[in-house]
Design an enzyme around this catalytic site. Sequence first.
Site, PDB file in Angstrom:
ATOM      1  N   CYS A 150      -6.092   2.812  -2.536  1.00 29.64           N
ATOM      2  CA  CYS A 150      -5.783   4.201  -2.287  1.00 29.64           C
ATOM      3  C   CYS A 150      -5.763   4.573  -0.676  1.00 29.64           C
ATOM      4  O   CYS A 150      -5.866   3.570  -0.060  1.00 29.64           O
ATOM      5  CB  CYS A 150      -7.302   5.159  -2.909  1.00 29.64           C
ATOM      6  SG  CYS A 150      -7.645   4.597  -4.544  1.00 29.64           S
ATOM      7  N   ARG A 161       0.284   4.247  -1.094  1.00 29.58           N
ATOM      8  CA  ARG A 161      -0.823   3.529  -1.523  1.00 29.58           C
ATOM      9  C   ARG A 161      -1.536   4.026  -2.739  1.00 29.58           C
ATOM     10  O   ARG A 161      -2.232   3.331  -3.389  1.00 29.58           O
ATOM     11  CB  ARG A 161      -1.998   3.595  -0.330  1.00 29.58           C
ATOM     12  CG  ARG A 161      -1.691   3.114   1.060  1.00 29.58           C
ATOM     13  CD  ARG A 161      -2.913   3.428   1.999  1.00 29.58           C
ATOM     14  NE  ARG A 161      -4.128   2.612   1.505  1.00 29.58           N
ATOM     15  CZ  ARG A 161      -4.205   1.386   1.971  1.00 29.58           C
ATOM     16  NH1 ARG A 161      -3.338   0.867   2.869  1.00 29.58           N
ATOM     17  NH2 ARG A 161      -5.457   0.573   1.642  1.00 29.58           N
ATOM     18  N   TRP A 209      -4.939   5.758  -6.242  1.00 25.52           N
ATOM     19  CA  TRP A 209      -4.456   4.787  -7.006  1.00 25.52           C
ATOM     20  C   TRP A 209      -5.733   4.117  -8.004  1.00 25.52           C
ATOM     21  O   TRP A 209      -6.405   3.574  -7.717  1.00 25.52           O
ATOM     22  CB  TRP A 209      -4.017   3.535  -6.215  1.00 25.52           C
ATOM     23  CG  TRP A 209      -3.485   2.178  -7.445  1.00 25.52           C
ATOM     24  CD1 TRP A 209      -3.952   1.343  -7.534  1.00 25.52           C
ATOM     25  CD2 TRP A 209      -2.046   2.323  -7.915  1.00 25.52           C
ATOM     26  NE1 TRP A 209      -3.314   0.628  -8.548  1.00 25.52           N
ATOM     27  CE2 TRP A 209      -2.044   1.037  -8.743  1.00 25.52           C
ATOM     28  CE3 TRP A 209      -1.146   3.360  -8.128  1.00 25.52           C
ATOM     29  CZ2 TRP A 209      -1.107   1.017  -9.605  1.00 25.52           C
ATOM     30  CZ3 TRP A 209      -0.277   2.982  -8.810  1.00 25.52           C
ATOM     31  CH2 TRP A 209       0.005   1.853  -9.535  1.00 25.52           C
ATOM     32  N   GLU A 239      12.502 -16.532 -12.407  1.00 22.07           N
ATOM     33  CA  GLU A 239      12.168 -15.605 -11.651  1.00 22.07           C
ATOM     34  C   GLU A 239      13.048 -15.433 -10.388  1.00 22.07           C
ATOM     35  O   GLU A 239      13.324 -14.372  -9.581  1.00 22.07           O
ATOM     36  CB  GLU A 239      10.633 -15.494 -11.177  1.00 22.07           C
ATOM     37  CG  GLU A 239      10.018 -14.153 -10.408  1.00 22.07           C
ATOM     38  CD  GLU A 239      10.312 -13.104 -10.975  1.00 22.07           C
ATOM     39  OE1 GLU A 239      10.874 -12.760 -11.995  1.00 22.07           O
ATOM     40  OE2 GLU A 239       9.936 -12.156 -10.102  1.00 22.07           O
ATOM     41  N   LYS A 255      12.337   1.537 -11.826  1.00 22.54           N
ATOM     42  CA  LYS A 255      11.038   0.720 -11.585  1.00 22.54           C
ATOM     43  C   LYS A 255      10.481   0.498 -13.240  1.00 22.54           C
ATOM     44  O   LYS A 255       9.917  -0.380 -13.371  1.00 22.54           O
ATOM     45  CB  LYS A 255      10.272   1.539 -10.887  1.00 22.54           C
ATOM     46  CG  LYS A 255       8.957   0.880 -10.577  1.00 22.54           C
ATOM     47  CD  LYS A 255       8.826  -0.321  -9.719  1.00 22.54           C
ATOM     48  CE  LYS A 255       7.796  -1.412  -9.527  1.00 22.54           C
ATOM     49  NZ  LYS A 255       8.123  -2.718  -9.164  1.00 22.54           N
TER      50      LYS A 255
HETATM   51  O1  M6R Z   1       6.388  -2.562 -15.899  1.00 20.89           O
HETATM   52  P1  M6R Z   1       6.900  -4.147 -16.644  1.00 20.89           P
HETATM   53  O2  M6R Z   1       6.193  -5.293 -15.982  1.00 20.89           O
HETATM   54  O3  M6R Z   1       6.811  -3.840 -18.080  1.00 20.89           O
HETATM   55  O4  M6R Z   1       8.559  -4.026 -16.367  1.00 20.89           O
HETATM   56  C1  M6R Z   1       9.171  -5.135 -17.027  1.00 20.89           C
HETATM   57  C2  M6R Z   1      10.423  -5.270 -16.223  1.00 20.89           C
HETATM   58  O5  M6R Z   1      11.190  -4.107 -16.342  1.00 20.89           O
HETATM   59  C3  M6R Z   1      10.293  -5.496 -15.044  1.00 20.89           C
HETATM   60  O6  M6R Z   1       9.556  -6.483 -14.695  1.00 20.89           O
HETATM   61  C4  M6R Z   1      11.865  -5.706 -14.066  1.00 20.89           C
HETATM   62  O7  M6R Z   1      12.237  -6.945 -14.584  1.00 20.89           O
HETATM   63  C5  M6R Z   1      11.537  -5.667 -12.778  1.00 20.89           C
HETATM   64  N1  M6R Z   1      12.610  -4.838 -12.189  1.00 20.89           N
HETATM   65  C6  M6R Z   1      11.952  -7.230 -12.245  1.00 20.89           C
HETATM   66  O8  M6R Z   1      11.731  -7.279 -10.827  1.00 20.89           O
END
Ligand code: M6R
Length: 610
Positions: free
Chosen positions: A2, A27, A74, A483, A605
């Site tokens: 936070c 944050r 947060w 990854e 995101k």
């Molecule tokens: O919020 P989540 O972890 O469920 O999201 C899953 C994927 O959408 C996420 O990990 C995506 O692959 C990222 N942009 C990777 O950097």
Amino acid sequence: MCGIVGYIGNEPSAPILLDGLRRLEYRGYDSAGLAVHSPGGVQVVRAVGKLRNLERALEERPLHGTVGIGHTRWATHGRPSEVNAHPHVAGPVAVVHNGIIENHVALRNELRAAGCEILSDTDTELVAHLVRREVDGGANLETAVRKTLSRLHGAYAIAVLSTLEPQRIVVAKNSSPLVLGIGEGATYCASDVPALLPYTRDMLFLEDGEMAVLEGSGATVTTVEGAPVKRAIQRIDWSPAMAEKAGYKHFMLKEIFEQPRALEDTFRGRLDRQAGDINGAEIGLTDADAADIKRVVLLACGTSHHAAMAGRYWLESLARIPTVVELASEFRGRDAVVGAGDLIIAVSQSGETLDTLVAAKEAKQKGAKVLAIANVIGSAIPRMSDATFYTHAGPEIGVASTKCFSAQLANLVMFAIWLGRRRDALSPERTRELVEALARLPQQMADTLNGTRQLVANLARRYVDARDVLFLGRGLSFPIALEGALKLKEISYVHAEGYAAGEMKHGPIALIDARVPVLVLVPRDDNYERSLSNLQEAKAREAMVIAIANEGDVDARDASDDLIEVAAVDPALTPFLTVLPLQLYSYYVADFKGTDVDQPRNLAKTVTVE
Ligand code: M6R
């Protein structure tokens, strides 16, 4: 994570506090609030959601006064809601807090038994009640806070107001950051420097175990025990613009470097070094539940799926439990064979990814138990799950997940150790050894990040125009290779493949030629010799080979064009270190290419669509 802020001076405090919170919004942004000394006593306004909601609330209910504190949240204890938003009030006392009070359960029981009416689910409200009890007993605010601190275990940066002492703010720090700003006739506090830069560049950094009384004329710092502290004021050269991302060019780079802190926060209260065990209280499963599990099914997407793949390795090797890992998007709608006796672990940073949510719901309907591993408190997947084991990485703003991946790894390995111990798959000695090795990780990660950053940036510059890049790894390094490739694809738009190193000879080796950089993970683990052979096979096809190996690995150095050295760790924990240079590599390639690192094209995101 936070953000807190405080102001005492001659100007109206609300605009200054709001401006500070805006700079701290990275944050957390689940809710926000202000408490200001007003003629009738301390007045509080709070609102759920982003800061603009608080701004709107303040338009309707303005706060007048030149002394106040603020908070952007947060959520860690309790869902994002107005009642859980800070500041928390008890009688004449108002408190804002960043951190986690570990002994909150015992304190809550004690306060309830003493007749306190506790309104929220937060640990912070308990602090307000503890201070209030001391104030009611006749202590001044400083003494009341001091006595309260002696009751708290865990991490905190707090700022406290009392209606009875309108010319004072009392602050304290342990593990969570807190900086004081010294201005002309005004004194400030905040969770970090950026919040204060528009007002003063003269800063005073509190250390753990210290507190301070802020007045308009300055700050008096003491230890929590009451010994005076002499601390020099530091002049900060940052410009406010730089500080938006705490001095980093992008949120992603900042988040990469936040990983040691993210791990510390995720381990806090869970690594029980005294007992040499994992404290599983927050996992939400009983020992009987642990014994009843017949199989674990890990469900996730994207980066979280790669963390889940490492999780499978740990669950099999440390807990000796049959485990499968599934892409949630492929699991859902397949009518998979799953049911009672299966523990579903749904891994998701956002807790909102639709594929993971639907897959977990389907499994639950068929009688499986669902444990969520999520970073966002109160999100959809935790809400539908039987239990949630939260990561405490703090808000991740860059679309490319970095610190949340490491925090997911942390929760998965802690869960595997906890389960392994409960099911007698792990000896007490090996459990203790792993707990100690985990406790060392944050520092080793910091050393690896700082030690490899320049070399990795140089390599990224050299290979920035490569059209194809391969990432190879075996065992625990295979998900890390995947990854590394995903990170490079999503932010630099370079074609990248992550491959199980042993599979190369079954086809993909045909891709290799002198124009293809190949990053090979060869940490010292059970696969070391075989991985080194795969590295040599790539080198023999004239690839440009970059080895990621443990410090001082002469064989890996001799066999490759370049060696990136990571700290040596327990062979079961190598992903925590080997992923770091891969994140940096993708970051620098993207930065040199000039792409939109934090918000890459076509991505979001949180993916809440089919
Ligand atoms: O919020 P989540 O972890 O469920 O999201 C899953 C994927 O959408 C996420 O990990 C995506 O692959 C990222 N942009 C990777 O950097």
